[in-house]
Design a protein around this motif. Structure first.
Motif, short mmCIF file in Angstrom:
data_model
loop_
_atom_site.label_atom_id
_atom_site.label_comp_id
_atom_site.label_asym_id
_atom_site.label_seq_id
_atom_site.Cartn_x
_atom_site.Cartn_y
_atom_site.Cartn_z
N LEU A 196 0.89 -1.18 0.08
CA LEU A 196 0.18 0.04 0.10
C LEU A 196 0.74 1.18 0.05
O LEU A 196 1.95 1.16 0.48
N ASN A 197 0.42 2.15 -0.59
CA ASN A 197 1.31 3.61 -0.48
C ASN A 197 0.52 4.69 -0.30
O ASN A 197 0.92 5.82 -0.64
N PHE B 138 2.04 8.17 5.62
CA PHE B 138 1.69 6.84 5.51
C PHE B 138 2.98 6.05 5.26
O PHE B 138 3.37 5.09 6.03
N LEU B 139 3.84 6.53 4.19
CA LEU B 139 4.94 5.65 3.99
C LEU B 139 6.16 5.74 5.10
O LEU B 139 6.68 4.73 5.21
N ARG B 140 6.16 6.84 5.68
CA ARG B 140 7.23 7.14 6.62
C ARG B 140 6.82 6.13 7.95
O ARG B 140 7.74 5.49 8.44
N ASP C 64 12.63 -0.04 3.43
CA ASP C 64 13.58 0.89 3.63
C ASP C 64 12.63 2.17 2.89
O ASP C 64 12.75 2.14 1.68
N VAL C 65 12.36 3.30 3.30
CA VAL C 65 11.73 4.32 2.93
C VAL C 65 12.60 5.43 2.58
O VAL C 65 13.19 6.10 3.44
N ILE D 17 9.88 6.75 -1.72
CA ILE D 17 9.67 5.42 -2.41
C ILE D 17 10.18 4.17 -1.52
O ILE D 17 10.94 4.54 -0.54
N LYS D 18 9.72 3.08 -1.82
CA LYS D 18 9.98 1.99 -0.97
C LYS D 18 11.01 1.14 -1.41
O LYS D 18 11.02 0.52 -2.64
#
Length: 491
Positions: free
Chosen positions: A119-120, A276-278, A442-443, A487-488
């Motif tokens: 999910l992003n 969210f990504l963090r 790893d973001v 990005i992940k």
């Protein structure tokens, strides 16, 4: 009284109840219409409570307390705007790489860390949770159970008259709800859950279009996973819901999302991508360190400080309860479990006393890299029927590692493979400690000119790493990072 007449006397009151229309009905919380409901809300809650214990034991709960609290918070916000806001909802992250989410009756909702990694945005997370809340509010499990039980009234009554059929029909009904949880409730119910999820998104302030975004993302993951699973000779790990029951471009799906626009508040439209990504930074990816790491046919566990090797070309399946090795042809299995050794002084005593193997034959003391072990043969049920089954125990400090083997056809080759596996168990060496570490998300911020191919060359991913990174970032099949965006990657 003849047996058949006695049975008729027993079932006559049941027939009378159905004839009189005395069938449990309830008002559906979503539609407001009366419908057949053979489970009360109390029954529904009890079913969920009991199932929750089994689910947590089977998969394990992911250990990141802050991430668990965050998912619970988002779920509660959505549930507060649902048609059954009075229920007490629990939202649990399961510690498995499987890409899935599902709900038990009564408000028990589960999302795997495997689906979280794909999910992003917070809106996409809310879309998945909202879909599962929709199953609960519309009582899909109860409705499916009631419909199946109603359709099986003839079978049930016949089973009373013909007892040989009773066990078969009972097993069918028993497995109905569990099957629906993992494989979906069918096209109409899944579409209704889509609509309800989109409505709850809009009411909570999210953009309901996130439902379409997450379906596109997970449909891509499903296609990729099915192709990979076919190559590896295993079952695919895909989300159970709408993606298996209708295509991403389904016009009806587009319509139900558009209808949800009517529920949008003046502030609807939140996506919350970066925040969210963090929160996903450091998320476990693939195998969990807490449950052990598979690397080819070797298995490493930091917490229990051991490694074990299974026969080459076998497939390893790991769960919190056991490690299972399956031969390429599927005609042999070796299972390993770890348990406290208790008061047993020797592996032989453990086999006989703790495991209660009283018919042990061909007993033999072994050593496994300096560890004491014992093996033998017992007669027991296996996936291939009743067989002479090799068993063994290895002691490592206060842990007893229990091995069971079974083959469709007994052979000296399988016996050797079983003993080789048992005797391969050993404590981790200093150099093996790093092999017991799992991969993590790893973001980071994408740099100008960076490509997924270049990022993949530094990632510890074995199979099509660039495609995997595109999937994780919603860029599949051929997208590339944009400079400055989060990005992940995997490390």
């Amino acid at each position: 009284m003849p047996a058949l007449l006695r049975r008729f006397v027993l079932i006559f009151p049941i027939l009378a109840l159905f004839a009189a229309g005395v069938v449990a009905c309830a008002v559906n919380p979503v539609s407001g219409e009366r419908e057949l409901a053979l489970l009360s809300e109390t029954d529904e809650l009890r079913l969920g409570q009991n199932g929750d214990v089994d689910i947590r034991n089977q998969y394990g709960v992911y250990g990141d307390a802050r991430l668990r609290a965050y998912v619970q918070q988002i779920g509660e916000q959505l549930a507060a705007h649902s048609h059954r806001s009075q229920l007490h909802y629990t939202f649990t992250i399961l510690d498995t790489p499987d890409v899935n989410a599902f709900a038990l009756p009564g408000g028990y909702i589960y999302i795997t860390r495997g689906i979280l990694a794909h999910l992003n945005s917070e809106a996409e997370l809310a879309a998945v949770l909202g879909h599962e809340i929709g199953h609960v509010t519309a009582r899909h499990a109860v409705r499916q159970y009631s419909a199946a039980l109603g359709a099986n009234v003839g079978i049930t009554l016949t089973s009373i008259l013909v007892p040989e059929l009773a066990n078969r029909s009972a097993q069918s009904l028993f497995g109905l709800i569990g099957s629906a949880l993992l494989s979906g409730y069918g096209r109409e119910h899944e579409l209704e859950a889509d609509h309800l999820g989109a409505v709850y998104l809009a009411r909570t302030g999210y953009n309901p279009q996130a439902m379409l975004d997450v379906i596109t993302l997970l449909k891509n993951q499903e296609s990729f996973e099915k192709e990979r699973a076919l190559q590896e000779g295993r079952e695919p790990r895909v989300y159970h819901g709408v993606f298996a029951t209708h295509p991403s471009a389904d016009q009806r799906l587009q319509q139900v999302v558009v209808q949800a626009e009517n529920d949008r508040s003046s502030t609807s439209g939140r996506v919350e991508r970066n925040s969210f990504l963090r929160r996903l930074d450091g998320l476990a990816y693939g195998d969990s360190e807490a449950q052990g790491i598979r690397r080819g046919n070797d298995f490493y566990h930091r917490g229990l400080n051991f490694t074990v090797h299974f026969p080459d070309h076998w497939r390893l399946d790991n769960s919190p309860e056991k490690l299972l090795g399956l031969s390429a042809s599927g005609d042999a299995v070796i299972q390993m479990q770890a348990a406290a050794r208790g008061k047993a002084r020797t592996p032989q005593e453990y086999l006989v006393v703790q495991m209660q193997v009283h018919d042990l034959r061909n007993g033999m003391a072994l050593t496994a890299n300096g560890l004491s072990a014992y093996s033998g043969v017992t007669r027991m049920q296996t996936p291939f029927g009743l067989r002479d089954t090799p068993v063994a125990v290895v002691f490592l400090k206060q842990q007893a590692f229990r091995f069971f083997g079974a083959a469709r056809e007994e052979s000296p080759a399988f016996q050797r493979a079983f003993l080789d596996t048992v005797q391969s168990l050993r404590p981790l060496t200093a150099t093996q400690q790093s092999l017991a570490r799992g991969m993590r998300v790893d973001v980071r911020t994408a740099k100008r000119g960076e490509s997924f191919a270049r990022l993949a060359s530094r990632a510890p991913l074995k199979h099509e790493p660039a495609a995997v990174l595109r999937l994780l970032n919603g860029k599949y099949p051929d997208g590339e990072p944009t400079a400055g965006e989060l990005i992940k990657t995997i490390h």
